[in-house]
Write a protein that holds these residues in place. Structure first.
Motif, short mmCIF file in Angstrom:
data_model
loop_
_atom_site.label_atom_id
_atom_site.label_comp_id
_atom_site.label_asym_id
_atom_site.label_seq_id
_atom_site.Cartn_x
_atom_site.Cartn_y
_atom_site.Cartn_z
N PHE A 38 -49.05 5.08 -30.84
CA PHE A 38 -49.34 6.29 -30.07
C PHE A 38 -48.82 7.54 -30.80
CE2 PHE A 38 -49.95 3.56 -26.26
CZ PHE A 38 -51.22 4.03 -25.94
N ALA A 39 -47.66 7.43 -31.43
CA ALA A 39 -47.12 8.57 -32.17
C ALA A 39 -48.01 8.89 -33.38
CB ALA A 39 -45.69 8.27 -32.63
N VAL A 40 -48.44 7.86 -34.10
CA VAL A 40 -49.32 8.07 -35.25
C VAL A 40 -50.66 8.66 -34.79
CG1 VAL A 40 -50.62 6.87 -37.07
CG2 VAL A 40 -48.23 6.32 -36.69
N LEU A 41 -51.17 8.17 -33.67
CA LEU A 41 -52.42 8.70 -33.12
C LEU A 41 -52.27 10.18 -32.78
CD1 LEU A 41 -55.30 8.29 -32.02
CD2 LEU A 41 -54.26 7.64 -29.85
N ALA A 42 -51.15 10.55 -32.18
CA ALA A 42 -50.93 11.96 -31.82
C ALA A 42 -50.90 12.84 -33.07
CB ALA A 42 -49.63 12.11 -31.04
N VAL A 43 -50.22 12.38 -34.11
CA VAL A 43 -50.17 13.15 -35.36
C VAL A 43 -51.56 13.25 -35.97
CG1 VAL A 43 -49.28 13.11 -37.73
CG2 VAL A 43 -47.74 12.62 -35.82
N ALA A 44 -52.32 12.16 -35.94
CA ALA A 44 -53.66 12.16 -36.52
C ALA A 44 -54.59 13.11 -35.77
CB ALA A 44 -54.24 10.75 -36.51
N VAL A 45 -54.50 13.12 -34.45
CA VAL A 45 -55.36 14.00 -33.65
C VAL A 45 -55.03 15.46 -33.91
CG1 VAL A 45 -55.87 14.71 -31.28
CG2 VAL A 45 -55.90 12.31 -31.88
N VAL A 46 -53.74 15.78 -33.97
CA VAL A 46 -53.34 17.17 -34.24
C VAL A 46 -53.79 17.59 -35.64
CG1 VAL A 46 -51.34 18.67 -34.60
CG2 VAL A 46 -51.44 17.19 -32.60
#
Length: 110
Positions: free
Chosen positions: A52-60
């Motif tokens: 989830f943390a990696v996904l958040a960074v990727a989306v931003v």
């Protein structure tokens, strides 16, 4: 129009690259013993939180690149967000229709 379409594509590529690098790095950092639950191929809670943390960074990162490329934060970023929503719902639906994965034990390599 062309610039907006290009911005959405570049945003998707950046997100895919960040997700791939982040997930690969996470797996190698955690190792299989912490990425999976003991003795199985079920993903551990720690791995899910890191995902989830990696996904958040990727989306931003993808949204920022899309916005900078389009030189506008309005329509291209909304298209990118809508496209991501559709892709995630399709993935969730496919996962639901497939049902639970068969249980397999994870054995040590010899």
């Amino acid at each position: 129009m062309v610039r907006g379409t290009f911005a959405v594509i570049v945003g998707l590529v950046v997100m895919a690259a960040v997700m791939s690098a982040g997930m690969l790095g996470t797996f190698y950092a955690l190792g299989p013993d912490k990425a999976f639950q003991p003795g199985t191929y079920e993903v551990s809670g720690l791995m899910i939180m890191v995902c989830f943390a990696v996904l958040a960074v990727a989306v931003v990162a993808g949204g920022a690149v899309c916005s900078k490329t389009a030189k506008s934060a309005a329509t291209p970023c909304r298209v990118l967000a809508g496209l991501l929503l559709v892709l995630m719902l399709a993935g969730a639906g496919a996962s639901y229709l497939m049902g639970p994965a068969p249980h397999r034990d994870r054995t040590a390599r010899g």
